[in-house]
Design an enzyme around this catalytic site. Structure first.
Site, short mmCIF file in Angstrom:
data_model
loop_
_atom_site.label_atom_id
_atom_site.label_comp_id
_atom_site.label_asym_id
_atom_site.label_seq_id
_atom_site.Cartn_x
_atom_site.Cartn_y
_atom_site.Cartn_z
CE LYS A 60 -2.37 1.80 3.70
NZ LYS A 60 -2.75 3.22 3.78
CG ASP A 69 -5.36 4.30 1.56
OD1 ASP A 69 -6.51 4.57 1.18
OD2 ASP A 69 -5.04 4.15 2.75
CG LEU A 70 -4.84 8.05 -4.55
CD1 LEU A 70 -5.27 8.33 -5.98
CD2 LEU A 70 -3.58 8.86 -4.22
CE LYS A 71 -7.44 6.63 4.50
NZ LYS A 71 -6.09 6.07 4.36
CG ASP A 75 -12.79 17.28 -5.12
OD1 ASP A 75 -13.70 18.11 -5.37
OD2 ASP A 75 -11.60 17.62 -5.00
N PRO A 88 -18.17 15.00 -8.04
CG PRO A 88 -20.40 14.33 -8.30
CD PRO A 88 -19.56 15.45 -7.75
NE ARG A 108 -1.19 -2.72 15.67
CZ ARG A 108 -1.26 -2.17 14.45
NH1 ARG A 108 -1.43 -2.93 13.38
NH2 ARG A 108 -1.14 -0.87 14.29
CD GLN A 119 -5.17 1.06 13.05
OE1 GLN A 119 -6.35 1.38 13.16
NE2 GLN A 119 -4.52 1.15 11.90
NE ARG A 140 1.19 1.94 13.12
CZ ARG A 140 0.28 2.79 13.60
NH1 ARG A 140 0.65 3.78 14.39
NH2 ARG A 140 -0.99 2.64 13.28
O1 C5P Z 1 -0.81 -1.67 10.79
P1 C5P Z 1 -0.83 -0.17 10.88
O2 C5P Z 1 -1.68 0.36 12.01
O3 C5P Z 1 0.54 0.46 10.85
O4 C5P Z 1 -1.56 0.24 9.52
C1 C5P Z 1 -1.91 1.52 9.33
C2 C5P Z 1 -2.33 1.62 7.91
O5 C5P Z 1 -3.72 1.31 7.77
C3 C5P Z 1 -2.13 3.04 7.45
O6 C5P Z 1 -1.48 3.00 6.20
C4 C5P Z 1 -3.51 3.60 7.37
O7 C5P Z 1 -3.66 4.49 6.28
C5 C5P Z 1 -4.38 2.37 7.14
N1 C5P Z 1 -5.76 2.60 7.59
C6 C5P Z 1 -6.13 2.67 8.90
N2 C5P Z 1 -7.44 2.88 9.27
C7 C5P Z 1 -8.35 3.03 8.34
C8 C5P Z 1 -8.00 2.96 6.99
C9 C5P Z 1 -6.68 2.73 6.64
O8 C5P Z 1 -5.29 2.57 9.78
N3 C5P Z 1 -9.62 3.21 8.71
#
Ligand code: C5P
Length: 215
Positions: free
Chosen positions: A31, A58-60, A63, A65, A163, A173, A194
């Site tokens: 990603k 992952d551009l999220k 904007d 349409p 995890r 998270q 991570r």
């Molecule tokens: O495993 P880790 O917590 O490091 O992963 C974080 C990745 O998951 C980031 O690249 C983040 O953009 C993505 N992500 C997130 N939560 C979301 C969508 C994507 O943590 N809701």
């Protein structure tokens, strides 16, 4: 069979490439998020593809349409496998984006459902919108995964916040699942950053994750 996507959340392209080189024999998907893409642009995607792997860009996108559609067209030109759009952008924006994906054949479009601060009810509505507007799947939290997958089996579920049992940190998270829990609950793609990046031996960590999750 679910796939692991390793998040390349790095400052520098060389650090990202270093990890891709280590893992490319075990993983097919990486990603690239805003951190690398804003700095390096399509070169970041080319780097991963040169190593024979696929890119979740992952551009999220969020904007109006016409701009969402053009952003997806630009993402398609990079050769990326998939990208993301915010479901909150509007049904018109989602339909415009998915029309581009259908005509160019790529990238898959995954909708970002809700921020982790919102409730599960919002995830279900967002998943329903994603399906009716022609998206390929949704990015969904571990807490909502089972319910979303059971209700919308045809939507691909992309799950961050994974995890492994051996990795004790949740970092930032809020809702975490182990890889095997995510697979059991119906995840199609596991986004893992991570726990792999911070490992002293990322290759071994990936092998352990795959073994634990039966992948
Ligand atoms: O495993 P880790 O917590 O490091 O992963 C974080 C990745 O998951 C980031 O690249 C983040 O953009 C993505 N992500 C997130 N939560 C979301 C969508 C994507 O943590 N809701």
């Amino acid at each position: 069979m679910a796939e692991i996507i390793c998040a390349l959340d790095f400052e520098n392209l060389s650090e990202a490439e270093n990890l891709v080189e280590k893992l490319k024999g075990e993983l097919k998907f990486f990603k690239i998020g805003l951190q690398l893409f804003i700095r390096y642009g399509p070169e970041a995607v080319r780097m991963v593809r040169r190593h024979g792997a696929e890119v979740f860009l992952d551009l999220k996108i969020h904007d109006i349409p016409s701009i969402c559609a053009k952003a997806v067209a630009s993402a398609a030109e990079t050769g990326s496998f998939s990208t993301t759009i915010h479901i909150a952008a509007s049904p018109e924006a989602l339909r415009a984006a998915s029309a581009v994906r259908k005509s160019s054949g790529q990238p898959k479009i995954w909708g970002v459902t809700v921020l982790s601060s919102a409730g599960a009810g919002d995830s279900m509505q967002a998943a329903s919108d994603a399906l009716s507007c022609g998206l390929d799947g949704v990015v969904v939290s571990g807490a909502d995964l089972k319910r979303v997958k059971e209700s919308f089996p045809n939507l691909e579920c992309v799950v961050p916040g994974i995890r492994p049992a051996s990795y004790s940190l949740k970092d930032d998270q809020k809702r975490v699942l182990t890889p095997s829990e995510a697979v059991c609950c119906g995840a199609d793609y596991l986004v893992i950053g991570r726990p792999i990046r911070n490992s002293e031996n990322p290759l071994e960590t990936v092998k352990e994750i795959k073994k634990d999750a039966g992948l």
